[in-house]
Design an enzyme around this catalytic site. Structure first.
Site, PDB file in Angstrom:
ATOM      1  N   GLU A 284      17.278 -17.272  -9.577  1.00  0.00           N
ATOM      2  CA  GLU A 284      16.854 -15.893  -9.836  1.00  0.00           C
ATOM      3  C   GLU A 284      16.235 -15.767 -11.232  1.00  0.00           C
ATOM      4  O   GLU A 284      15.237 -15.068 -11.424  1.00  0.00           O
ATOM      5  CB  GLU A 284      18.065 -14.956  -9.665  1.00  0.00           C
TER       6      GLU A 284
ATOM      7  N   LYS B 293       5.893  -4.267  -4.408  1.00  0.00           N
ATOM      8  CA  LYS B 293       7.323  -3.950  -4.449  1.00  0.00           C
ATOM      9  C   LYS B 293       7.970  -4.143  -3.092  1.00  0.00           C
ATOM     10  O   LYS B 293       9.105  -4.573  -2.983  1.00  0.00           O
ATOM     11  CB  LYS B 293       7.494  -2.505  -4.923  1.00  0.00           C
TER      12      LYS B 293
ATOM     13  N   LYS C  12      12.458 -14.477 -11.962  1.00  0.00           N
ATOM     14  CA  LYS C  12      12.182 -13.318 -12.810  1.00  0.00           C
ATOM     15  C   LYS C  12      11.146 -13.675 -13.873  1.00  0.00           C
ATOM     16  O   LYS C  12      10.199 -12.938 -14.118  1.00  0.00           O
ATOM     17  CB  LYS C  12      13.496 -12.863 -13.450  1.00  0.00           C
TER      18      LYS C  12
ATOM     19  N   ARG D 219       4.523   0.097  -6.238  1.00  0.00           N
ATOM     20  CA  ARG D 219       4.516  -0.773  -5.059  1.00  0.00           C
ATOM     21  C   ARG D 219       3.482  -1.884  -5.180  1.00  0.00           C
ATOM     22  O   ARG D 219       3.503  -2.833  -4.414  1.00  0.00           O
ATOM     23  CB  ARG D 219       4.204   0.060  -3.809  1.00  0.00           C
TER      24      ARG D 219
ATOM     25  N   TRP E 122      -3.322  -2.404  -1.274  1.00  0.00           N
ATOM     26  CA  TRP E 122      -3.063  -3.779  -1.740  1.00  0.00           C
ATOM     27  C   TRP E 122      -3.811  -4.670  -0.759  1.00  0.00           C
ATOM     28  O   TRP E 122      -3.461  -4.742   0.423  1.00  0.00           O
ATOM     29  CB  TRP E 122      -1.560  -4.036  -1.702  1.00  0.00           C
TER      30      TRP E 122
ATOM     31  N   CYS F 269       0.834  -1.208   0.000  1.00  0.00           N
ATOM     32  CA  CYS F 269       0.000   0.000   0.000  1.00  0.00           C
ATOM     33  C   CYS F 269       0.872   1.262   0.000  1.00  0.00           C
ATOM     34  O   CYS F 269       2.013   1.232   0.429  1.00  0.00           O
ATOM     35  CB  CYS F 269      -0.879   0.039   1.234  1.00  0.00           C
TER      36      CYS F 269
ATOM     37  N   ASN G 280      -1.215   1.708   6.144  1.00  0.00           N
ATOM     38  CA  ASN G 280      -0.435   0.591   5.600  1.00  0.00           C
ATOM     39  C   ASN G 280      -0.106  -0.341   6.759  1.00  0.00           C
ATOM     40  O   ASN G 280       0.167   0.132   7.864  1.00  0.00           O
ATOM     41  CB  ASN G 280       0.900   1.076   5.019  1.00  0.00           C
ATOM     42  N   GLY G 281      -0.070  -1.633   6.504  1.00  0.00           N
ATOM     43  CA  GLY G 281       0.286  -2.578   7.568  1.00  0.00           C
ATOM     44  C   GLY G 281      -0.903  -3.446   7.933  1.00  0.00           C
ATOM     45  O   GLY G 281      -1.903  -3.495   7.204  1.00  0.00           O
TER      46      GLY G 281
ATOM     47  N   HIS H 194      17.337 -36.158 -10.092  1.00  0.00           N
ATOM     48  CA  HIS H 194      16.781 -36.773  -8.878  1.00  0.00           C
ATOM     49  C   HIS H 194      15.274 -36.573  -8.804  1.00  0.00           C
ATOM     50  O   HIS H 194      14.693 -36.642  -7.735  1.00  0.00           O
ATOM     51  CB  HIS H 194      17.476 -36.210  -7.635  1.00  0.00           C
TER      52      HIS H 194
ATOM     53  N   GLU I 147       7.582 -14.184 -12.347  1.00  0.00           N
ATOM     54  CA  GLU I 147       6.980 -12.930 -11.876  1.00  0.00           C
ATOM     55  C   GLU I 147       6.365 -12.112 -12.999  1.00  0.00           C
ATOM     56  O   GLU I 147       5.257 -11.616 -12.850  1.00  0.00           O
ATOM     57  CB  GLU I 147       8.081 -12.024 -11.316  1.00  0.00           C
TER      58      GLU I 147
HETATM   59  C1  F6R Z   1      11.604 -10.203  -7.052  1.00  0.00           C
HETATM   60  C2  F6R Z   1      11.568  -9.280  -5.952  1.00  0.00           C
HETATM   61  C3  F6R Z   1      11.278  -9.822  -4.603  1.00  0.00           C
HETATM   62  C4  F6R Z   1      12.125  -9.088  -3.554  1.00  0.00           C
HETATM   63  C5  F6R Z   1      11.712  -9.539  -2.151  1.00  0.00           C
HETATM   64  C6  F6R Z   1      12.577  -8.885  -1.098  1.00  0.00           C
HETATM   65  O1  F6R Z   1      11.928  -9.553  -8.249  1.00  0.00           O
HETATM   66  O2  F6R Z   1      11.747  -8.119  -6.116  1.00  0.00           O
HETATM   67  O3  F6R Z   1      11.485 -11.195  -4.544  1.00  0.00           O
HETATM   68  O4  F6R Z   1      13.459  -9.348  -3.791  1.00  0.00           O
HETATM   69  O5  F6R Z   1      10.383  -9.205  -1.912  1.00  0.00           O
HETATM   70  O6  F6R Z   1      12.510  -7.498  -1.186  1.00  0.00           O
HETATM   71  P1  F6R Z   1      13.607  -6.567  -0.570  1.00  0.00           P
HETATM   72  O7  F6R Z   1      14.871  -6.802  -1.301  1.00  0.00           O
HETATM   73  O8  F6R Z   1      13.083  -5.186  -0.738  1.00  0.00           O
HETATM   74  O9  F6R Z   1      13.737  -6.959   0.871  1.00  0.00           O
END
Ligand code: F6R
Length: 610
Positions: A483, A605, A487, A27, A76, A2, A102-103, A506, A490
Site C-alpha cells: 500500500e 476515483k 500511494k 473522480r 475521462w 466520468c 458514463n460507462g 530472490h 500514484e
Molecule cells: C488507490 C486507490 C485505488 C482504489 C481502487 C478500488 O489509492 O484509491 O487503488 O482503491 O480503485 O476502489 P474502490 O475501493 O472504490 O473499489
C-alpha cells in the site's frame, strides 16, 4: 471516472451544473461540457482539460442564462482522445437532443455502422454519440420513451442523462452498471453520478436501480423499471456534512483526509465495540453467532488499495477467527471460475462501492451461492445494495483520488469482523476484550502517528529527488508495504515497488544501490526481527533506509537516522498507523515535486470500467 450532473427547476441551470461538476472533479477527468435547453434550442458548451477551461469559454460564448434545464459532464477518455470533439454532451443529428454518458457501450461499433447506413453522420470518436442518434431514431414525442427504446439497443454499461429541446423542463436519466442518484428537492430535481454533486442542495436522495429510467421535471420524479412499470425507489438520507467536501484550510484533500483519520476511525468503530463481551456488534451483517459459526471459508475480494486492506484482513481472519481466508483480485475472481465451497462468505471491499470488477465479483459469488457481504464507504452504492448485507465504513466522503482514510477504516472494520467471527469459535472473552480495547485505541493511535508530520516532511525533503523506491515488510507489514508503494507512485509518479521483505533477495535486490531508498515497515510486531535482518541486506548494498518503526525502538537507529515513529499496537491493526505514516510520506514527496496530488494523471476515483 466520468461525472454527470443534470438539473431542471426554476434556477439558472448553468449555476447548478458547473459547481456540481466541480464537486465531481475528484473522480478524475480530462474534458468537460454542458448542454442547456435554451430559448433557441440546445445550447452546447465543451472544453478540453479542466472545468476552468469550460468556464473561460463562457467569456467568448456565454451560456443561455435563462435556461432552467440542462446537463453537464466531466469525461475521462476511453473511446477517443480527450478533446472538444469527444467531450460530452453529444448531440443527435438534428441537434434537438443532448446526451451525457458514463460507462462503455460495447456494441457501439455495430450501432454506429447501422446508424451510418441510415444517414447519421458522426462527429466524434466516442461510443456515446450512438446514444444521441438512437434517441432521435426512436423519437416519438416523449424523451423518456425514446431513451427507453435507445437503451434497449445498448450492451455494456451506462449512466445517462439526456435533454431535448422538444421537451423542455425535462431531464431523463437511465442506469445500467454506472450509478445515477437523484436529489429529491421541492421545486426542482437534480441528477448526478454521485452524491457529492447533490449534497449541497439536499441530503435526501434516490438511487436508481440497474435498468431504471427516470424522468425528472421541476419537483417531480417518475421512475420506470426495465419492465417499463412505474416504480417508487426509496429515498435515503445521506448524513454527509457538505463542509466535508471542501478543503477546510488544507492545501489538498489528500492531506485533509489523512488528518481526518482519528475522526474517521472513531466513526467507523462508534457503537460497534462491546469490550465487556470481548466482541463487536456489526448489525449490517445480519448474521447471528449460529450463522457465523457455519462459515468455514472467507474469500475477500477488492481492487487496488482496498485489495491491500483485504490482504491484512485475510491475515486477521485466520489469526483471530481461525477461519481459512484469502483475498483475490476482483478482476481474477470474476473470470477464473473460482470454486465457491459451501459455507463460503465473500466479502467485497470497495470504498466507492462502484468498482466494476468488484461488482462483477459480487454477482459471480452470488450466482455460485456464496453468502455475500460488502464493506463500502459510499452509502447506497451499487455494491452495497447488491450485496444486500454489509458494513459501512462511515469514513465520510473521500475526495482525493488516492485513498487514505478509507483504507484505514477498511482495516478497522475487518479487524472488528475478525474478533466477532473469532468469538463464535476459539476466541475467549478475555482475549476478545484485549483485541476490542486495541481497536478502541485506533483514533488515538492515528492521532499520535500524525504528530510525526514534521519528521516525515523532513525525510521527504531528503528523498524527494529519488526516482525509484522499494517498500518492504512481512506479515501484516507486507500489505502495508504494498500500500505504501502504491500511494507513493500514484501521487508522486515515482516508481515504487512493494515487496515481501524475504522476497527481496530472490531477485529485486539486484536493483538496490545508493540511489534507491528502501522504506522498511518494521514496527515491533512478530517477524520484525527478520525484517531487521533484511534491512541489513539492503544497507549492505548501499541503499538508504527509511524505517517506520515503533516509538522507542532503539535498534532501528543503528541502521538509519530516517525513522518515522508509530505508536505501539498489536499486529492485527498495525497496518493502520504504518499506512498513515506512508500516506504522509507520499503526500510530502509529491508536494515537494509539485504534482497535482488530488487528481493524479490517468487516475480516476471510481473505476467503473473493467
Ligand atoms: C488507490 C486507490 C485505488 C482504489 C481502487 C478500488 O489509492 O484509491 O487503488 O482503491 O480503485 O476502489 P474502490 O475501493 O472504490 O473499489
Amino acid at each position: 471516472m466520468c461525472g454527470i450532473v443534470g438539473y431542471t427547476g426554476k434556477r439558472k441551470a448553468i449555476e447548478i451544473i458547473v459547481p456540481g461538476l466541480h464537486k465531481l472533479e475528484y473522480r478524475g477527468y480530462d474534458s468537460a461540457g454542458a448542454a442547456l435547453v435554451g430559448t433557441n434550442g440546445i445550447d452546447l458548451h465543451r472544453a478540453a482539460g479542466k472545468i476552468e477551461n469550460l468556464e473561460k469559454s463562457f467569456l467568448t460564448s456565454p451560456p443561455d442564462r435563462n435556461a432552467t434545464t440542462g446537463i453537464g459532464h466531466t469525461r475521462w477518455a476511453t473511446h477517443g482522445a480527450p478533446c472538444v470533439r469527444n467531450a460530452h454532451p453529444h448531440l443527435s443529428q438534428n441537434g434537438h437532443i443532448a446526451v451525457v454518458h458514463n460507462g462503455i457501450i460495447e456494441n457501439h461499433v455495430q450501432l454506429r455502422a447501422r446508424l451510418e447506413s441510415r444517414g447519421y453522420v458522426f462527429k466524434s470518436d466516442t461510443d456515446t454519440e450512438v446514444i444521441a442518434h438512437l434517441i432521435q431514431e426512436f423519437w416519438n414525442g416523449s424523451l423518456m420513451d425514446s431513451v427507453s427504446e435507445a437503451v434497449s439497443m445498448l450492451s455494456g454499461t451506462y449512466g445517462i442523462a439526456a435533454v431535448s429541446s422538444d421537451e423542455p423542463d425535462t431531464v431523463v436519466t437511465a442506469r445500467k452498471g454506472s450509478p445515477i442518484v437523484l436529489g429529491d428537492c421541492k421545486d426542482e430535481c437534480i441528477a448526478a453520478s454521485d452524491v457529492s454533486a447533490i449534497i449541497s442542495h439536499t441530503n435526501r436522495v434516490i438511487f436508481l436501480d440497474d435498468g431504471d429510467i427516470a424522468r425528472l421535471t421541476p419537483g417531480s420524479i417518475e421512475i420506470r423499471n426495465p419492465e417499463k412499470t412505474m416504480v417508487t425507489r426509496p429515498s435515503t438520507v445521506v448524513d454527509w456534512d457538505p463542509g466535508k467536501i471542501e478543503k477546510g484550510g488544507y492545501e489538498h484533500f489528500m492531506l485533509k483526509e489523512i488528518f481526518e483519520q482519528p475522526e474517521s476511525l472513531e466513526n467507523a468503530i462508534r457503537g460497534r465495540l462491546i469490550p465487556e463481551d470481548g466482541t463487536a456488534k456489526l448489525s449490517g451483517l445480519q448474521l447471528g453467532p449460529s450463522e457465523i459459526v457455519r462459515i468455514t471459508n472467507i474469500v475477500l475480494t477488492a481492487c487496488g488499495t482496498s485489495y491491500y486492506a483485504g490482504l491484512a484482513g485475510a491475515y486477521a481472519f485466520e489469526q483471530i477467527s481461525g477461519i481459512p481466508a484469502h483475498i483475490e483480485q476482483a478482476a481474477e475472481f470474476r473470470y477464473r471460475n473460482p470454486i465457491v465451497a459451501p459455507d463460503t462468505m465473500l466479502a467485497a471491499i470497495s470504498q466507492s462501492g462502484e468498482t466494476a470488477d468488484t461488482l462483477a465479483a459480487v454477482r459471480e459469488a452470488k450466482r455460485k451461492g456464496a453468502l455475500v457481504m460488502s464493506i463500502c464507504n459510499t452509502v447506497g452504492s451499487t455494491i452495497a445494495r447488491e450485496a444486500g448485507r454489509g458494513i459501512y465504513l462511515h469514513a465520510g466522503p473521500e475526495i482525493s483520488v488516492a485513498s487514505t482514510k478509507a483504507f484505514t477504516c477498511q482495516v478497522a472494520v475487518l479487524a472488528m469482523m475478525s474478533v466477532l467471527f473469532g468469538r463464535s469459535r476459539r476466541l475467549s472473552n478475555a482475549d476478545g476484550t484485549f483485541l476490542i480495547n486495541a481497536i478502541a485505541s485506533l483514533p488515538e493511535l492515528a492521532r499520535r502517528t500524525l504528530e510525526q508530520n514534521d519528521a516525515v516532511k523532513s525525510i521527504a525533503e531528503r528523498f524527494a529527488e529519488a526516482s525509484d523506491f522499494f517498500y518492504i515488510g512481512r506479515g501484516y507489514m507486507f500489505p502495508a508495504a504494498m500500500e505504501g508503494a502504491l500511494k507513493l507512485k500514484e501521487v508522486s509518479y515515482i516508481h515504487a515497488e512493494g515487496y515481501h521483505a524475504a522476497e527481496l533477495k530472490h531477485g529485486p535486490i539486484a536493483l538496490l544501490d545508493k540511489n534507491v531508498p528502501v522504506v522498511a515497515c518494521v514496527p515491533s510486531i512478530p517477524g520484525c526481527g527478520k525484517t531487521m535482518a533484511n534491512i541489513q541486506e539492503c544497507k549492505a548494498r548501499g541503499a538508504p533506509i527509511i524505517a517506520i518503526a515503533t516509538h522507542g525502538d532503539e535498534r532501528i537507529r543503528s541502521f538509519t537516522e530516517n525513522v518515522i515513529e508509530v505508536p505501539e499496537c498489536p499486529d492485527f491493526i498495525s497496518a493502520i498507523p504504518v499506512a498513515i505514516a506512508e500516506q504522509l510520506l507520499a503526500y510530502h514527496i509529491a508536494n515537494i515535486r509539485g504534482e497535482p496530488i488530488d487528481q493524479p494523471r490517468n487516475l480516476a476515483k471510481s473505476v467503473t470500467v473493467e
